[in-house]
Structure formats: structure tokens, C-alpha cells
Scaffold this motif. Structure first.
Motif, PDB file in Angstrom:
ATOM      1  N   TYR A 167      48.052  58.486  36.305  1.00 38.74           N
ATOM      2  CA  TYR A 167      47.991  58.183  37.665  1.00 38.74           C
ATOM      3  C   TYR A 167      46.699  58.178  38.269  1.00 38.74           C
ATOM      4  O   TYR A 167      46.803  57.501  39.739  1.00 38.74           O
ATOM      5  N   SER A 168      45.882  58.730  38.036  1.00 36.69           N
ATOM      6  CA  SER A 168      44.367  58.939  38.863  1.00 36.69           C
ATOM      7  C   SER A 168      43.890  57.462  39.283  1.00 36.69           C
ATOM      8  O   SER A 168      43.380  57.359  40.407  1.00 36.69           O
ATOM      9  N   PRO A 169      43.968  56.491  38.509  1.00 31.41           N
ATOM     10  CA  PRO A 169      43.444  55.129  38.865  1.00 31.41           C
ATOM     11  C   PRO A 169      44.220  54.653  40.076  1.00 31.41           C
ATOM     12  O   PRO A 169      43.703  54.210  41.078  1.00 31.41           O
ATOM     13  N   ARG A 170      45.512  54.867  40.005  1.00 38.34           N
ATOM     14  CA  ARG A 170      46.310  54.295  41.184  1.00 38.34           C
ATOM     15  C   ARG A 170      46.174  55.032  42.417  1.00 38.34           C
ATOM     16  O   ARG A 170      46.100  54.322  43.520  1.00 38.34           O
ATOM     17  N   ILE A 171      46.173  56.388  42.390  1.00 39.99           N
ATOM     18  CA  ILE A 171      45.946  57.109  43.545  1.00 39.99           C
ATOM     19  C   ILE A 171      44.485  57.194  44.002  1.00 39.99           C
ATOM     20  O   ILE A 171      44.301  57.017  45.179  1.00 39.99           O
ATOM     21  N   LEU A 172      43.603  57.000  43.161  1.00 34.25           N
ATOM     22  CA  LEU A 172      41.972  56.438  43.473  1.00 34.25           C
ATOM     23  C   LEU A 172      42.150  55.279  44.329  1.00 34.25           C
ATOM     24  O   LEU A 172      41.568  55.023  45.313  1.00 34.25           O
ATOM     25  N   GLY A 173      42.678  54.211  43.586  1.00 30.08           N
ATOM     26  CA  GLY A 173      42.823  52.691  44.363  1.00 30.08           C
ATOM     27  C   GLY A 173      43.536  53.011  45.796  1.00 30.08           C
ATOM     28  O   GLY A 173      42.955  52.538  46.844  1.00 30.08           O
ATOM     29  N   TYR A 174      44.409  53.966  45.901  1.00 31.75           N
ATOM     30  CA  TYR A 174      45.581  53.884  47.048  1.00 31.75           C
ATOM     31  C   TYR A 174      44.660  54.452  48.146  1.00 31.75           C
ATOM     32  O   TYR A 174      44.662  54.189  49.323  1.00 31.75           O
TER      33      TYR A 174
ATOM     34  N   SER B  90      47.870  46.145  43.291  1.00 30.89           N
ATOM     35  CA  SER B  90      47.676  45.968  41.619  1.00 30.89           C
ATOM     36  C   SER B  90      46.127  46.224  41.123  1.00 30.89           C
ATOM     37  O   SER B  90      46.076  46.548  39.885  1.00 30.89           O
ATOM     38  N   HIS B  91      45.207  46.095  41.889  1.00 28.61           N
ATOM     39  CA  HIS B  91      43.754  46.112  41.605  1.00 28.61           C
ATOM     40  C   HIS B  91      43.420  47.932  41.578  1.00 28.61           C
ATOM     41  O   HIS B  91      43.380  47.997  42.981  1.00 28.61           O
ATOM     42  N   ASN B  92      43.235  48.245  40.672  1.00 25.90           N
ATOM     43  CA  ASN B  92      42.646  49.720  40.902  1.00 25.90           C
ATOM     44  C   ASN B  92      41.434  50.049  40.238  1.00 25.90           C
ATOM     45  O   ASN B  92      41.084  49.360  39.141  1.00 25.90           O
ATOM     46  N   PRO B  93      40.690  50.887  40.607  1.00 25.49           N
ATOM     47  CA  PRO B  93      39.168  51.059  40.102  1.00 25.49           C
ATOM     48  C   PRO B  93      39.434  51.764  38.775  1.00 25.49           C
ATOM     49  O   PRO B  93      40.471  52.514  38.566  1.00 25.49           O
ATOM     50  N   GLU B  94      38.378  51.705  38.074  1.00 24.59           N
ATOM     51  CA  GLU B  94      38.292  52.207  36.514  1.00 24.59           C
ATOM     52  C   GLU B  94      37.995  53.971  36.859  1.00 24.59           C
ATOM     53  O   GLU B  94      37.440  54.243  37.800  1.00 24.59           O
ATOM     54  N   VAL B  95      38.428  54.640  35.947  1.00 25.17           N
ATOM     55  CA  VAL B  95      38.202  56.157  36.217  1.00 25.17           C
ATOM     56  C   VAL B  95      37.208  56.300  35.044  1.00 25.17           C
ATOM     57  O   VAL B  95      37.450  56.131  33.894  1.00 25.17           O
ATOM     58  N   ASP B  96      36.014  56.656  35.257  1.00 25.07           N
ATOM     59  CA  ASP B  96      34.936  56.819  34.340  1.00 25.07           C
ATOM     60  C   ASP B  96      34.856  58.137  33.735  1.00 25.07           C
ATOM     61  O   ASP B  96      35.383  59.160  34.323  1.00 25.07           O
ATOM     62  N   ALA B  97      33.991  58.392  32.696  1.00 23.80           N
ATOM     63  CA  ALA B  97      33.867  59.665  31.831  1.00 23.80           C
ATOM     64  C   ALA B  97      33.382  60.796  32.776  1.00 23.80           C
ATOM     65  O   ALA B  97      33.982  61.764  32.645  1.00 23.80           O
TER      66      ALA B  97
ATOM     67  N   PRO C 133      32.064  48.414  42.301  1.00 21.20           N
ATOM     68  CA  PRO C 133      32.573  47.750  41.477  1.00 21.20           C
ATOM     69  C   PRO C 133      34.095  47.296  41.979  1.00 21.20           C
ATOM     70  O   PRO C 133      34.482  46.179  41.646  1.00 21.20           O
ATOM     71  N   PHE C 134      34.611  48.336  42.441  1.00 23.30           N
ATOM     72  CA  PHE C 134      36.132  48.180  42.894  1.00 23.30           C
ATOM     73  C   PHE C 134      36.133  47.031  43.873  1.00 23.30           C
ATOM     74  O   PHE C 134      37.091  46.374  43.708  1.00 23.30           O
ATOM     75  N   TYR C 135      35.368  46.890  44.800  1.00 17.53           N
ATOM     76  CA  TYR C 135      35.347  45.939  45.771  1.00 17.53           C
ATOM     77  C   TYR C 135      34.592  44.560  45.309  1.00 17.53           C
ATOM     78  O   TYR C 135      34.685  43.687  46.012  1.00 17.53           O
ATOM     79  N   ARG C 136      34.110  44.440  43.796  1.00 13.75           N
ATOM     80  CA  ARG C 136      33.534  43.416  43.562  1.00 13.75           C
ATOM     81  C   ARG C 136      34.617  42.488  42.750  1.00 13.75           C
ATOM     82  O   ARG C 136      34.300  41.434  42.392  1.00 13.75           O
ATOM     83  N   VAL C 137      35.597  43.161  42.646  1.00  9.82           N
ATOM     84  CA  VAL C 137      37.067  42.610  41.970  1.00  9.82           C
ATOM     85  C   VAL C 137      37.116  41.114  42.645  1.00  9.82           C
ATOM     86  O   VAL C 137      37.136  40.935  43.710  1.00  9.82           O
ATOM     87  N   SER C 138      37.333  40.163  41.868  1.00  9.49           N
ATOM     88  CA  SER C 138      37.375  38.925  42.589  1.00  9.49           C
ATOM     89  C   SER C 138      38.903  38.728  42.973  1.00  9.49           C
ATOM     90  O   SER C 138      39.768  38.410  42.188  1.00  9.49           O
ATOM     91  N   LEU C 139      39.179  38.879  44.126  1.00  6.11           N
ATOM     92  CA  LEU C 139      40.333  38.751  44.945  1.00  6.11           C
ATOM     93  C   LEU C 139      40.670  37.331  45.475  1.00  6.11           C
ATOM     94  O   LEU C 139      39.681  36.701  45.825  1.00  6.11           O
ATOM     95  N   SER C 140      41.838  36.997  45.165  1.00  9.56           N
ATOM     96  CA  SER C 140      42.161  35.580  45.588  1.00  9.56           C
ATOM     97  C   SER C 140      41.764  35.518  47.276  1.00  9.56           C
ATOM     98  O   SER C 140      41.878  36.467  47.944  1.00  9.56           O
ATOM     99  N   GLN C 141      41.913  34.634  47.987  1.00 12.90           N
ATOM    100  CA  GLN C 141      41.601  34.302  49.184  1.00 12.90           C
ATOM    101  C   GLN C 141      42.475  34.698  50.105  1.00 12.90           C
ATOM    102  O   GLN C 141      42.387  35.882  51.011  1.00 12.90           O
ATOM    103  N   THR C 142      43.898  35.023  49.738  1.00 21.21           N
ATOM    104  CA  THR C 142      45.036  35.394  50.563  1.00 21.21           C
ATOM    105  C   THR C 142      44.865  36.911  50.327  1.00 21.21           C
ATOM    106  O   THR C 142      44.896  37.684  51.474  1.00 21.21           O
ATOM    107  N   VAL C 143      44.514  37.519  49.368  1.00 18.10           N
ATOM    108  CA  VAL C 143      44.608  38.917  49.108  1.00 18.10           C
ATOM    109  C   VAL C 143      43.257  39.423  49.837  1.00 18.10           C
ATOM    110  O   VAL C 143      43.470  40.475  50.524  1.00 18.10           O
ATOM    111  N   GLY C 144      42.375  38.677  49.734  1.00 19.20           N
ATOM    112  CA  GLY C 144      40.921  39.380  50.297  1.00 19.20           C
ATOM    113  C   GLY C 144      41.273  39.066  52.062  1.00 19.20           C
ATOM    114  O   GLY C 144      40.790  40.213  52.661  1.00 19.20           O
ATOM    115  N   ARG C 145      42.057  38.291  52.274  1.00 23.26           N
ATOM    116  CA  ARG C 145      42.287  38.137  53.782  1.00 23.26           C
ATOM    117  C   ARG C 145      43.224  39.315  54.195  1.00 23.26           C
ATOM    118  O   ARG C 145      43.105  40.073  55.352  1.00 23.26           O
ATOM    119  N   VAL C 146      44.276  39.560  53.315  1.00 29.04           N
ATOM    120  CA  VAL C 146      45.234  40.742  53.717  1.00 29.04           C
ATOM    121  C   VAL C 146      44.263  42.206  53.475  1.00 29.04           C
ATOM    122  O   VAL C 146      44.616  42.867  54.569  1.00 29.04           O
TER     123      VAL C 146
END
Lengths: 147, 162
Positions: free
Chosen positions: B7-14, A55-62, B89-102
Motif C-alpha cells: 500500500y505505501s506507493p498508493r498512499i505516497l502518491g495520494y 494510477s501513477h504512483n511513485p516508486e518506494v526506494d530502498a 521523478p514522480f512528476y516527470r512521469v509522462s502524463l497525457s495532455q488531459t491528465v496533465g490538465r486535470v
């Protein structure tokens, strides 16, 4: 049902992908087995954690958006070029080319058909005529004898 | 562009969770959307658009992986990869301990196992995920169950330590 079998099907059980009867059998086993219940809890925790991670996804920048927009416009421009409408000049050129190809095909066809007609063998024809003439003489002689 | 926004944020994250750097993931996302546009007439509404998009993105990622001939499995490679460091920044997101472990366990998994777990978590059905990975459904199930088993055993180990 053995614990090893139940733990094998645990993922599918959590996802609700087992068939009705297997789902029931696994469920029944889980109610009576502490070890498998712990395994189920671990499985659920793992699945929940992965879902939380997803559920954590990165931001898409300009900058990224602009780069994609440019590439997309370029693709659309190329597509339009490839499917551009036929102008009158191009239409005449196409028609002329098509007519030329058809004329060449027709000439080639006539030539092939003509070349397949066998020429008459004159010697064979004369021999046959000669045979027929002799046949007439023989028939006439036979008639005279008979008469 | 609406689909891209959605959809791009989800695919990017994936893709990034699958070990791609931010730059690589952005390239693959762009390529995937351009392919979606080019092959829009081939899309059959039998499956979801989301599944089709994940399939295209996964195929590009798998092919790119082969081309790059590298497998990010060990921590050293992870750390040497500037885009994947905690500066992103994507990796700086504060993940809970469990999620971080996963996240840590997933990063150490084989690419195939990681992709199977992530596709299931993204909400794709077994059939859709199998198609995205280029596997049969039964092969996908085997991979998924093994990967989940690894996650489970990790959780069990962590539970014992606590």
C-alpha cells in the motif's frame, strides 16, 4: 426534470450512486437533451482523467523502506518492553505490595466500624433505672390498696 | 511489512497529489503505518483495510496541514516548493495532455475539494471517503459534486478553446 437538476446529479449518476428511480429519470433526460449529454461527456472525461492520474504512483526506494523498517522495529521493541513477562522477584514484590494494601484497608475498616459504636450515656441509664424502681413501688402500693 | 510494500506507493502518491512534498509524504506514510500497527486491535473488519489506511493518512495530513499553517493553492508556492518541482521523478512521469490538465486543475483547488475527488478516484465509497475526511456523507457528496463541477467546467472551457 430540469437541466439544472440533472447536472446537479451528474456526478452521482456517473458513479452509479443514485437510487433506481432518479437514475432512470436522469438517464431519460440525458437521452433527449444535447446540452446535458455534453455535460455528461465532460464529467466522464474528468473522472477518467483523475483515475488515470491516480494510477501513477511513485516508486518506494530502498532508503525509505529501510527507514520505515527501523522505526517499525523500534516500535515493536518498545511494545515488547511494555508487556514483558513477570519475573519471580517482580511477582513477590507485587504480592507483598498487594498484601500490604489489603492489611491497611482491613485495619482502616475495623477502626471505622469501632468508632461508629455510640458509648452508653451513664446518666441516662441511671435515670431510667430509677424510674423503673419507682414504677415497681407504685405498682406494689396499688396492689396493696386493691388487696 | 507486506502491507507496507503493497500500500505505501498508493498512499505516497495520494499524499503527493494532495499537495504534500515527497519528504512530507514519506513521513506521513511511515506515521500512518506505525499507527496501523499500534491500533491493530481496534480495526473492525466492517470496512476495508484500504479505507482505514486512507482515513489515518488523511487525518494525519489534515492535522499536519493545520500545523504547517499553509495551503498550497497558488502556482508561486508550487514552484517555490523544491520537492514538488518537475525534478521529482514522480512528476516527470509522462502524463497525457488531459491528465496533465486535470492535475493542474486539482492543484489549484481547495484542499477539501481535491481530497474529495482523489478519495473517490482511489476507489473509496462515499461513506468511507466521508469518514476519511471527517465529514458526514451528505457533506462529502456536496463537496465532491462541487469539485467535479469545477473539473467539468474546466473541461468545457478547454473544449471551447480547442
Amino acid at each position: 426534470m430540469k437541466c439544472s437538476s440533472v447536472q446537479k446529479w451528474l456526478s452521482a449518476y456517473v458513479d452509479g450512486k443514485l437510487d433506481f428511480w432518479r437514475q432512470r429519470r436522469v438517464g431519460k433526460h440525458l437521452r433527449n437533451c444535447d446540452e446535458c449529454q455534453i455535460a455528461l461527456k465532460r464529467e466522464q472525461e474528468a473522472v477518467a482523467a483523475v483515475q488515470q492520474l491516480v494510477s501513477h504512483n511513485p516508486e518506494v526506494d530502498a532508503r525509505f523502506r529501510a527507514r520505515f523498517a527501523a522505526r517499525f522495529q523500534e516500535l515493536r521493541r518498545r511494545e515488547k518492553e511494555e508487556t514483558r513477562p513477570v519475573t519471580p522477584v517482580r511477582r513477590w514484590v507485587l504480592a507483598g505490595t498487594l498484601a500490604g494494601v489489603m492489611a491497611v484497608c482491613a485495619i482502616a475498616g475495623v477502626y471505622i466500624v469501632h468508632s461508629r459504636i455510640q458509648p452508653v450515656d451513664e446518666k441516662e441509664l441511671l435515670l431510667n433505672l430509677d424510674l423503673y424502681e419507682n414504677l415497681d413501688v407504685i405498682i406494689n402500693m396499688e396492689r396493696m390498696k386493691g388487696g | 511489512m507486506i502491507l507496507f510494500e503493497k500500500y505505501s506507493p498508493r498512499i505516497l502518491g495520494y499524499l503527493m497529489r494532495n499537495g504534500a512534498s515527497r519528504v512530507e509524504a514519506e513521513e506521513i506514510v511511515q506515521e500512518a503505518f506505525l499507527r496501523v500497527w499500534s491500533e491493530r486491535r481496534r480495526f473492525r473488519p466492517t470496512g476495508t483495510f484500504q479505507a482505514w489506511l486512507y482515513t489515518i493518512a488523511s487525518h494525519i495530513l489534515i492535522n499536519e496541514r493545520k500545523r504547517w499553517s499553509r495551503e498550497i493553492t497558488d502556482e508561486q508556492q508550487m514552484l517555490s516548493h523544491p520537492e514538488k518541482s518537475d525534478n521529482d521523478p514522480f512528476y516527470r512521469v509522462s502524463l497525457s495532455q488531459t491528465v496533465g490538465r486535470v492535475k493542474g486543475v486539482l492543484e489549484q483547488m481547495k484542499q477539501e475539494y481535491r481530497m474529495a475527488v482523489l478519495l473517490a478516484a482511489e476507489g473509496l465509497s462515499y461513506q468511507e471517503a466521508a469518514r476519511a475526511m471527517g465529514l458526514s456523507v451528505s457533506a462529502y457528496k456536496t463537496v465532491l459534486f462541487r469539485a467535479r463541477g469545477l473539473l467539468r467546467s474546466h473541461f468545457a472551457e478547454a473544449g471551447r478553446k480547442e
